[in-house]
Design a protein around this motif. Structure first.
Motif, PDB file in Angstrom:
ATOM      1  N   SER A 143       0.878  -1.164   0.000  1.00 29.79           N
ATOM      2  CA  SER A 143       0.000   0.000   0.000  1.00 29.79           C
ATOM      3  C   SER A 143       0.919   1.218   0.000  1.00 29.79           C
ATOM      4  O   SER A 143       1.928   1.250   0.709  1.00 29.79           O
ATOM      5  CB  SER A 143      -0.913   0.004   1.222  1.00 29.79           C
ATOM      6  N   ILE A 144       0.615   2.203  -0.808  1.00 25.59           N
ATOM      7  CA  ILE A 144       1.482   3.360  -1.021  1.00 25.59           C
ATOM      8  C   ILE A 144       0.829   4.594  -0.418  1.00 25.59           C
ATOM      9  O   ILE A 144      -0.316   4.918  -0.726  1.00 25.59           O
ATOM     10  CB  ILE A 144       1.758   3.584  -2.521  1.00 25.59           C
ATOM     11  N   HIS A 145       1.558   5.288   0.459  1.00 23.47           N
ATOM     12  CA  HIS A 145       1.019   6.459   1.141  1.00 23.47           C
ATOM     13  C   HIS A 145       1.892   7.675   0.848  1.00 23.47           C
ATOM     14  O   HIS A 145       3.116   7.600   0.903  1.00 23.47           O
ATOM     15  CB  HIS A 145       0.966   6.225   2.645  1.00 23.47           C
ATOM     16  N   THR A 146       1.240   8.787   0.545  1.00 22.69           N
ATOM     17  CA  THR A 146       1.952  10.036   0.273  1.00 22.69           C
ATOM     18  C   THR A 146       2.302  10.723   1.589  1.00 22.69           C
ATOM     19  O   THR A 146       1.430  10.994   2.404  1.00 22.69           O
ATOM     20  CB  THR A 146       1.080  10.981  -0.570  1.00 22.69           C
ATOM     21  N   LEU A 147       3.582  11.001   1.788  1.00 18.26           N
ATOM     22  CA  LEU A 147       4.034  11.749   2.968  1.00 18.26           C
ATOM     23  C   LEU A 147       4.285  13.210   2.623  1.00 18.26           C
ATOM     24  O   LEU A 147       4.129  14.084   3.459  1.00 18.26           O
ATOM     25  CB  LEU A 147       5.310  11.122   3.541  1.00 18.26           C
ATOM     26  N   GLN A 148       4.701  13.469   1.377  1.00 16.69           N
ATOM     27  CA  GLN A 148       4.980  14.845   0.948  1.00 16.69           C
ATOM     28  C   GLN A 148       4.903  14.896  -0.570  1.00 16.69           C
ATOM     29  O   GLN A 148       5.623  14.172  -1.254  1.00 16.69           O
ATOM     30  CB  GLN A 148       6.361  15.285   1.440  1.00 16.69           C
ATOM     31  N   LYS A 149       4.041  15.767  -1.091  1.00 16.06           N
ATOM     32  CA  LYS A 149       3.857  15.851  -2.534  1.00 16.06           C
ATOM     33  C   LYS A 149       4.820  16.828  -3.197  1.00 16.06           C
ATOM     34  O   LYS A 149       5.284  16.596  -4.307  1.00 16.06           O
ATOM     35  CB  LYS A 149       2.408  16.249  -2.857  1.00 16.06           C
ATOM     36  N   GLU A 150       5.096  17.939  -2.508  1.00 15.54           N
ATOM     37  CA  GLU A 150       6.004  18.916  -3.105  1.00 15.54           C
ATOM     38  C   GLU A 150       7.440  18.401  -3.027  1.00 15.54           C
ATOM     39  O   GLU A 150       7.776  17.592  -2.168  1.00 15.54           O
ATOM     40  CB  GLU A 150       5.891  20.277  -2.409  1.00 15.54           C
ATOM     41  N   ALA A 151       8.300  18.892  -3.932  1.00 13.72           N
ATOM     42  CA  ALA A 151       9.690  18.431  -3.981  1.00 13.72           C
ATOM     43  C   ALA A 151      10.425  18.806  -2.699  1.00 13.72           C
ATOM     44  O   ALA A 151      10.285  19.936  -2.209  1.00 13.72           O
ATOM     45  CB  ALA A 151      10.397  19.038  -5.188  1.00 13.72           C
ATOM     46  N   PRO A 152      11.194  17.859  -2.120  1.00 16.75           N
ATOM     47  CA  PRO A 152      11.326  16.480  -2.574  1.00 16.75           C
ATOM     48  C   PRO A 152      10.107  15.640  -2.172  1.00 16.75           C
ATOM     49  O   PRO A 152       9.641  15.744  -1.037  1.00 16.75           O
ATOM     50  CB  PRO A 152      12.585  15.990  -1.829  1.00 16.75           C
TER      51      PRO A 152
END
Length: 202
Positions: A143-152
């Motif tokens: 399962s894939i979870h987003t921790l931070q969308k903006e770079a990085p």
């Protein structure tokens, strides 16, 4: 178990560690869809070959010590991953979809068919997905979870199947143009950290 250790040494010993670690206590974040990943990562999803250098640190909980290594890597979506450890001991690890080969001083010291080891096969597929940007394959194992969308950008992977869950607690990925940092936490308390430098598509 030896096969799993060889791969986590890729991730050392990977595929597979780093001197500078990411914070471990990250929130789970939003569940990321494949289209979210592709839109955010752009060219990373179409990578056919990459090369660069790495620094790797493997923390062994039972010994309360960290083993550091460094070298260069090459990834090709068709032929596999070559992990060229230059320090502290020159070791060449070659991982393809069929086998894992370890060489020292030009001599093969270990050869293993991935089909003979389901856990090794799973980890091998994970590394191919990570380095090649095959997020569809990755989503089948984690399962894939987003921790931070903006770079990085930063993502957390949590194993789905019982086999992976029994060995692997979580994986954290970070990157900008390409993947440049990877952290693997095992259920036994071991932790592998890898930082990739000067990553270039060929």
């Amino acid at each position: 178990m030896k096969a799993f250790k060889s791969l986590s040494n890729i991730a050392a010993a990977l595929f597979f560690c780093m001197v500078v670690a990411m914070p471990v206590a990250a929130s789970e974040g939003d569940v990321a869809s494949i289209s979210d990943l592709e839109n955010l990562l752009g060219d990373q999803t179409d990578v056919q070959s990459l090369e660069g250098s790495f620094e790797q640190g493997k923390y062994i909980a039972d010994l309360d010590t960290t083993l550091d290594s460094s070298g260069r890597f090459e990834f090709d979506a068709d032929t596999g991953l070559v992990w060229n450890i230059q320090k502290p001991v020159a070791t060449l690890l070659k991982i393809s979809g069929e086998e894992i080969v370890e060489e020292q001083d030009g001599e093969v010291v270990m050869r293993m068919d991935v089909d003979d080891q389901p856990m090794t096969q799973a980890i091998s597929e994970v590394f191919f997905a990570i380095f090649g940007g095959d997020w569809q394959a990755l989503s089948e194992r984690f399962s894939i979870h987003t921790l931070q969308k903006e770079a990085p950008w930063r993502f957390e992977l949590k194993p789905k199947g019982d086999m992976l869950k029994s060995h692997l607690k979580r994986v954290e990925l970070q990157g900008k143009d390409y993947l440049n940092q990877l952290v693997l936490e095992e259920t036994n308390g071991d932790r592998t950290e890898i930082r990739l430098h000067d990553v270039k598509a060929r």
